[in-house]
Design a protein around this motif. Structure first.
Motif, PDB file in Angstrom:
ATOM      1  N   ASP A 105      -4.779  43.309 -44.092  1.00  0.00           N
ATOM      2  CA  ASP A 105      -3.433  42.731 -44.033  1.00  0.00           C
ATOM      3  C   ASP A 105      -2.480  43.441 -45.005  1.00  0.00           C
ATOM      4  O   ASP A 105      -1.352  43.775 -44.658  1.00  0.00           O
ATOM      5  CB  ASP A 105      -3.516  41.238 -44.383  1.00  0.00           C
ATOM      6  N   THR A 106      -2.971  43.688 -46.215  1.00  0.00           N
ATOM      7  CA  THR A 106      -2.144  44.310 -47.243  1.00  0.00           C
ATOM      8  C   THR A 106      -1.805  45.757 -46.895  1.00  0.00           C
ATOM      9  O   THR A 106      -0.671  46.193 -47.077  1.00  0.00           O
ATOM     10  CB  THR A 106      -2.879  44.251 -48.606  1.00  0.00           C
ATOM     11  N   VAL A 107      -2.796  46.472 -46.383  1.00  0.00           N
ATOM     12  CA  VAL A 107      -2.580  47.879 -46.036  1.00  0.00           C
ATOM     13  C   VAL A 107      -1.547  47.982 -44.915  1.00  0.00           C
ATOM     14  O   VAL A 107      -0.588  48.764 -44.994  1.00  0.00           O
ATOM     15  CB  VAL A 107      -3.919  48.549 -45.632  1.00  0.00           C
ATOM     16  N   GLU A 108      -1.714  47.162 -43.885  1.00  0.00           N
ATOM     17  CA  GLU A 108      -0.757  47.205 -42.772  1.00  0.00           C
ATOM     18  C   GLU A 108       0.640  46.819 -43.234  1.00  0.00           C
ATOM     19  O   GLU A 108       1.629  47.454 -42.867  1.00  0.00           O
ATOM     20  CB  GLU A 108      -1.222  46.273 -41.633  1.00  0.00           C
TER      21      GLU A 108
ATOM     22  N   ASN B 229      -2.000  53.063 -37.565  1.00  0.00           N
ATOM     23  CA  ASN B 229      -0.868  52.889 -38.469  1.00  0.00           C
ATOM     24  C   ASN B 229      -0.428  54.191 -39.146  1.00  0.00           C
ATOM     25  O   ASN B 229       0.412  54.164 -40.036  1.00  0.00           O
ATOM     26  CB  ASN B 229      -1.196  51.837 -39.534  1.00  0.00           C
ATOM     27  N   ASN B 230      -1.020  55.318 -38.727  1.00  0.00           N
ATOM     28  CA  ASN B 230      -0.622  56.622 -39.275  1.00  0.00           C
ATOM     29  C   ASN B 230      -0.838  56.698 -40.796  1.00  0.00           C
ATOM     30  O   ASN B 230       0.017  57.168 -41.535  1.00  0.00           O
ATOM     31  CB  ASN B 230       0.846  56.883 -38.898  1.00  0.00           C
ATOM     32  N   ILE B 231      -1.980  56.170 -41.229  1.00  0.00           N
ATOM     33  CA  ILE B 231      -2.287  56.103 -42.663  1.00  0.00           C
ATOM     34  C   ILE B 231      -3.412  57.075 -43.013  1.00  0.00           C
ATOM     35  O   ILE B 231      -4.442  57.144 -42.336  1.00  0.00           O
ATOM     36  CB  ILE B 231      -2.697  54.670 -43.081  1.00  0.00           C
ATOM     37  N   LYS B 232      -3.171  57.819 -44.075  1.00  0.00           N
ATOM     38  CA  LYS B 232      -4.148  58.800 -44.560  1.00  0.00           C
ATOM     39  C   LYS B 232      -5.009  58.160 -45.645  1.00  0.00           C
ATOM     40  O   LYS B 232      -4.488  57.468 -46.516  1.00  0.00           O
ATOM     41  CB  LYS B 232      -3.355  59.966 -45.135  1.00  0.00           C
ATOM     42  N   LEU B 233      -6.303  58.402 -45.574  1.00  0.00           N
ATOM     43  CA  LEU B 233      -7.215  57.824 -46.575  1.00  0.00           C
ATOM     44  C   LEU B 233      -7.585  58.862 -47.624  1.00  0.00           C
ATOM     45  O   LEU B 233      -7.813  60.026 -47.304  1.00  0.00           O
ATOM     46  CB  LEU B 233      -8.493  57.326 -45.887  1.00  0.00           C
TER      47      LEU B 233
ATOM     48  N   GLY C 257      -4.292  64.077 -41.199  1.00  0.00           N
ATOM     49  CA  GLY C 257      -2.981  64.481 -40.703  1.00  0.00           C
ATOM     50  C   GLY C 257      -1.960  63.341 -40.693  1.00  0.00           C
ATOM     51  O   GLY C 257      -0.797  63.541 -40.337  1.00  0.00           O
ATOM     52  N   ASN C 258      -2.379  62.149 -41.074  1.00  0.00           N
ATOM     53  CA  ASN C 258      -1.479  60.991 -41.027  1.00  0.00           C
ATOM     54  C   ASN C 258      -0.453  61.039 -42.163  1.00  0.00           C
ATOM     55  O   ASN C 258      -0.755  61.523 -43.249  1.00  0.00           O
ATOM     56  CB  ASN C 258      -2.278  59.691 -41.070  1.00  0.00           C
ATOM     57  N   THR C 259       0.751  60.522 -41.860  1.00  0.00           N
ATOM     58  CA  THR C 259       1.865  60.777 -42.785  1.00  0.00           C
ATOM     59  C   THR C 259       2.645  59.550 -43.252  1.00  0.00           C
ATOM     60  O   THR C 259       3.498  59.660 -44.110  1.00  0.00           O
ATOM     61  CB  THR C 259       2.885  61.723 -42.112  1.00  0.00           C
ATOM     62  N   ARG C 260       2.383  58.381 -42.640  1.00  0.00           N
ATOM     63  CA  ARG C 260       3.249  57.251 -43.003  1.00  0.00           C
ATOM     64  C   ARG C 260       2.965  56.737 -44.411  1.00  0.00           C
ATOM     65  O   ARG C 260       3.874  56.465 -45.185  1.00  0.00           O
ATOM     66  CB  ARG C 260       3.096  56.108 -41.994  1.00  0.00           C
ATOM     67  N   MET C 261       1.690  56.613 -44.738  1.00  0.00           N
ATOM     68  CA  MET C 261       1.314  56.127 -46.064  1.00  0.00           C
ATOM     69  C   MET C 261      -0.043  56.727 -46.436  1.00  0.00           C
ATOM     70  O   MET C 261      -0.831  57.050 -45.556  1.00  0.00           O
ATOM     71  CB  MET C 261       1.202  54.593 -46.050  1.00  0.00           C
TER      72      MET C 261
END
Ligand code: IPE
Ligand code: IPE
Ligand code: MG
Length: 241
Positions: free
Chosen positions: A45-48, A96-100, A126-130
């Motif tokens: 929930d927090t990550v999203e 969600n386009n999130i990089k880990l 390759g994800n760029t949003r967060m």
């Protein structure tokens, strides 16, 4: 929510010490591992929410160097939870386009956890949003000592060492310092988290136990942050001019 988050004044980087899983479980008459399991929902929930709000970096303190001293059974439960959560949630990260990424002595994690993490890091690179940064087997003193050893190993002249160079030797070298540090569960301490990086972070403490932490709690923390005046050693007058 009576107040709206000002998207022009967002922290770029939020760090969270996710604390209180054990007490949450115990209050329900369950074993501690049940609390960790339910903590994963709070993470999702927090990550999203953070990504949707527009936060660029979110660092979650998931396992400290000192947590290796916990009972073996609890460590095992946490490590298998890490494996299953990464496995299941990589999809959420992709959607969600999130990089880990990770910070900490991840070499000391069980090989299954390392493998799962590496796969997720590779898949999401390759994800760029967060960027979601998991602090695993992490401690601030470990990091500062490590940086010092590496500075010396690289033969950096002591005259040349300054904050900028030192920062390049930290595990967070490509990440701005967190403007906001949140800790749940009503504990008012740092517990060896990001010691160098939080020099000027705003600290926010909530009694909420981590498994109960949700989007609204994150929003509340950000609103609280936005009502503060960050002075960095200057006077109020200097800041307002
Ligand atoms: C945080 O919850 C999770 C980790 C430290 C891994 P705790 O397990 O510390 O829960 P409490 O603080 O004992 O309630
Ligand atoms: C800090 O919580 C570490 C993590 C949340 C991963 P702890 O529960 O380990 O901290 P202390 O022992 O209460 O200071
Ligand atoms: Mg704790």
């Amino acid at each position: 929510m009576s107040q709206i988050i000002d998207t022009n004044n967002l922290p770029k980087h939020i760090a969270i010490t996710m604390d209180g899983n054990g007490r949450w479980a115990e209050s329900k008459g369950k074993i501690r591992a049940f609390g960790h399991k339910n903590g994963v929902k709070a993470v999702r929930d927090t990550v999203e929410a953070a990504a949707e709000i527009g936060i660029k970096f979110l660092t979650l303190y998931a396992f400290s160097t000192e947590n290796w001293s916990r009972p073996k059974s609890e460590i095992n439960a946490l490590m298998s939870l890490l494996v299953s959560a990464i496995n299941k949630e990589t999809k959420t990260l992709m959607n969600n386009n999130i990089k880990l990424s990770t910070i900490g002595a991840t070499d000391s994690l069980p090989s299954k956890a390392k493998k799962e993490l590496n796969e997720a890091i590779e898949e999401t690179k390759g994800n760029t949003r967060m960027t979601l940064i998991l602090a695993l087997s992490y401690s601030g003193r470990w990091e500062i000592l490590n940086a010092t050893k590496n500075l010396i190993a690289d033969g950096i002249n002591h005259e040349k060492i300054n904050e900028q160079i030192f920062q390049q030797y930290l595990t967070t070298k490509s990440v701005p310092d967190p403007e906001l540090l949140i800790r749940t569960s009503g504990e008012y301490r740092i517990s060896n988290f990001l010691l160098w990086q939080i020099a000027y972070s705003e600290l926010y403490f909530t009694n909420r136990l981590w498994p109960d932490f949700r989007r609204q709690d994150l929003e509340k923390a950000i609103l609280n942050y936005q009502n503060r005046e960050r002075r960095f050693g200057k006077t109020k007058k200097q800041i307002q001019n």
